[in-house]
Scaffold this active site. Structure first.
Site, mmCIF file in Angstrom:
data_model
loop_
_atom_site.group_PDB
_atom_site.id
_atom_site.type_symbol
_atom_site.label_atom_id
_atom_site.label_comp_id
_atom_site.label_asym_id
_atom_site.label_seq_id
_atom_site.Cartn_x
_atom_site.Cartn_y
_atom_site.Cartn_z
ATOM 1 N N ASP A 1 0.839 -1.207 0.000
ATOM 2 C CA ASP A 1 0.000 0.000 0.000
ATOM 3 C C ASP A 1 0.869 1.250 0.000
ATOM 4 O O ASP A 1 0.555 2.236 -0.677
ATOM 5 C CB ASP A 1 -0.925 0.017 1.221
ATOM 6 N N ARG B 1 -0.372 6.119 -6.915
ATOM 7 C CA ARG B 1 -1.720 6.624 -7.237
ATOM 8 C C ARG B 1 -1.771 8.137 -7.098
ATOM 9 O O ARG B 1 -2.433 8.830 -7.883
ATOM 10 C CB ARG B 1 -2.756 5.990 -6.291
ATOM 11 N N SER C 1 -6.737 0.016 0.173
ATOM 12 C CA SER C 1 -5.679 0.770 0.832
ATOM 13 C C SER C 1 -6.004 0.982 2.320
ATOM 14 O O SER C 1 -5.203 0.685 3.205
ATOM 15 C CB SER C 1 -5.519 2.122 0.112
ATOM 16 N N LYS D 1 -4.553 -1.639 5.844
ATOM 17 C CA LYS D 1 -3.829 -1.083 7.002
ATOM 18 C C LYS D 1 -4.605 -1.334 8.296
ATOM 19 O O LYS D 1 -4.034 -1.651 9.328
ATOM 20 C CB LYS D 1 -3.593 0.414 6.809
HETATM 21 N N1 URA Z 1 -6.501 6.928 2.761
HETATM 22 C C1 URA Z 1 -5.750 5.831 2.484
HETATM 23 O O1 URA Z 1 -5.046 5.321 3.341
HETATM 24 N N2 URA Z 1 -5.818 5.334 1.244
HETATM 25 C C2 URA Z 1 -6.575 5.847 0.272
HETATM 26 O O2 URA Z 1 -6.588 5.330 -0.827
HETATM 27 C C3 URA Z 1 -7.341 6.986 0.566
HETATM 28 C C4 URA Z 1 -7.289 7.506 1.832
#
Ligand code: URA
Length: 410
Positions: free
Chosen positions: A161, A168, A183, A187
């Site tokens: 990520d 991204r 994403s 986490k």
């Molecule tokens: N926060 C994140 O951790 N990832 C995203 O893609 C958007 C917001």
């Protein structure tokens, strides 16, 4: 596997198999799949989307690219909250220590501000000495002694990520529901949670401008979380005006301390209590008592001290970061306030230096706005609408102009 064929299949609107998704994430994390191929695939996902199975598979692959937190067998319930971001959103600073007053552990991994949405780590770092870079062992030790830790994503957690999010950000592929879902959820799932409450924002200051878009994101995150065995609660909250009366890193910490003292703006307190009661074992009335009697503030102090921060600074936080210029913004008309546009305030804050345009930009903890009037308040011409905290006079004047561009009363 032949990566160009996988990109081609997604480009043409086909669902990818679990094996293809795993192969992509493993190859990208190891560096055998270059950024240009991942950029093409991210853009194909942006346009073609992913179904629930693909999104769950992508989340799992990102989660498995790194380590998960693990706890002793006798650990209590592990809970957390995630907000999709907003302007003036200091809820985590209050909610995490508040939940730790209950018999719960809160291992909150947060991010930095990017775009107009602020980041919890940046706010915490305005407390002198506060350390967000903790090892897994330090985090668990702190959970055992205090029940709460607020930290950044270590290199060992979801490295896929970390790499993909940065890509991204520079390839215009952030606002994609499967990419945001995988994403965020990878986490949060790395925290090995029992229950997660999601605060999905919609409105001018949010990622998702419309309620329907927010609903699609919330449901995608719920499906992934539940498929992976976590109890998910989804709340939807409007983000058209800033949350509370302060926007800016240290200014928001000061407001959070106020709420932890049982004072502060009512909307912040209500939002904290409504989200916290979704995952807590006690009711909102008890949570409110822990705000009023200093129990939650005690937890916050203990956490600050344990993470190297100066807990004594919390008693005089307004003086810790004093911007060189503080300018009062006056209402240009009389009436009821109908708009304090969150996006406008967020952009003005970034222009003042409170946020980043690039991930490695330095931020100024002192700048921002406070005493922001709330929508629905009655004002007379010349009444205080907000104060701007700026590095210099020119910055303050520009910020005032911007703020008033998003302000209306009738
Ligand atoms: N926060 C994140 O951790 N990832 C995203 O893609 C958007 C917001």
């Amino acid at each position: 596997m032949h990566i160009p064929s996988i990109i081609e299949r997604k480009r043409d609107g086909h669902a990818l198999t679990d094996e293809e998704i795993r192969e992509v994430i493993v190859s990208y994390t190891q560096g055998t799949m270059p950024d240009y191929q991942m950029s093409a695939l991210a853009m194909a996902i942006f346009f073609r989307g992913m179904d629930a199975r693909e999104t769950t598979s992508l989340t799992r692959a990102m989660l498995e690219s790194g380590e998960r937190m693990h706890y002793p067998d006798d650990a209590p319930r592990i809970v957390d909250k995630h907000s999709t971001g907003g302007v003036g959103d200091k809820v985590s600073l209050i909610l995490a220590p508040l939940l730790a007053c209950d018999d719960l552990w809160i291992p909150m991994i947060s991010g930095r501000g990017l775009g107009i949405t602020g980041g919890t780590l940046d706010k915490l770092e305005s407390i002198p000495g506060f350390r967000v870079g903790l090892s897994h062992e330090e985090a668990v030790r702190q959970l055992q002694s205090i029940g709460v830790v607020m930290m950044g994503q270590t290199g060992a957690i979801c490295p896929a990520d970390k790499k993909l999010y940065a890509l991204r950000d520079v390839t215009a592929t952030v606002p994609s529901i499967p990419l945001i879902t995988s994403s965020i959820m990878s986490k949060k799932l790395a925290e090995s949670l029992d229950t997660l409450v999601l605060d999905v924002k919609y409105g001018s200051g949010a990622f998702m401008k419309a309620r329907e878009e927010a609903g699609a994101l919330g449901e995608a995150m719920r499906e992934v979380g539940e498929a992976m065995g976590v109890t998910i609660r989804v709340c939807y909250n409007a983000m058209d005006e800033p949350i509370g009366c302060a926007v800016g890193n240290a200014l928001e910490v000061a407001e959070a301390i106020d709420i932890l003292r049982g004072r502060g703006p009512r909307d912040v307190r209500e939002l904290v209590l409504s989200l916290a009661s979704e995952v807590s074992q006690v009711d909102a009335a008890q949570l409110g008592r822990w705000l009023d009697d200093g129990t939650a503030l005690g937890k916050f102090r203990a956490m600050v001290a344990s993470q190297g921060g100066d807990a004594a600074s919390l008693d005089r936080f307004e003086e810790v970061h004093r911007a060189p210029v503080i300018r009062e913004i006056r209402s240009p008309a009389s009436g009821v306030v109908t708009c304090v546009d969150a996006e406008t305030v967020g952009r003005a804050c970034i222009a003042l230096g409170a946020g980043r345009s690039r991930a490695d930009d330095a931020i100024d903890p002192a700048v921002g706005f406070d005493r922001i009037v709330k929508v629905g308040a009655a004002v007379q011409t010349g009444d205080l609408a907000a104060r701007v905290h700026a590095r210099d006079e020119a910055g303050a004047i520009e910020a005032e102009k911007r703020f008033l561009g998003g302000f209306a009363c009738e």
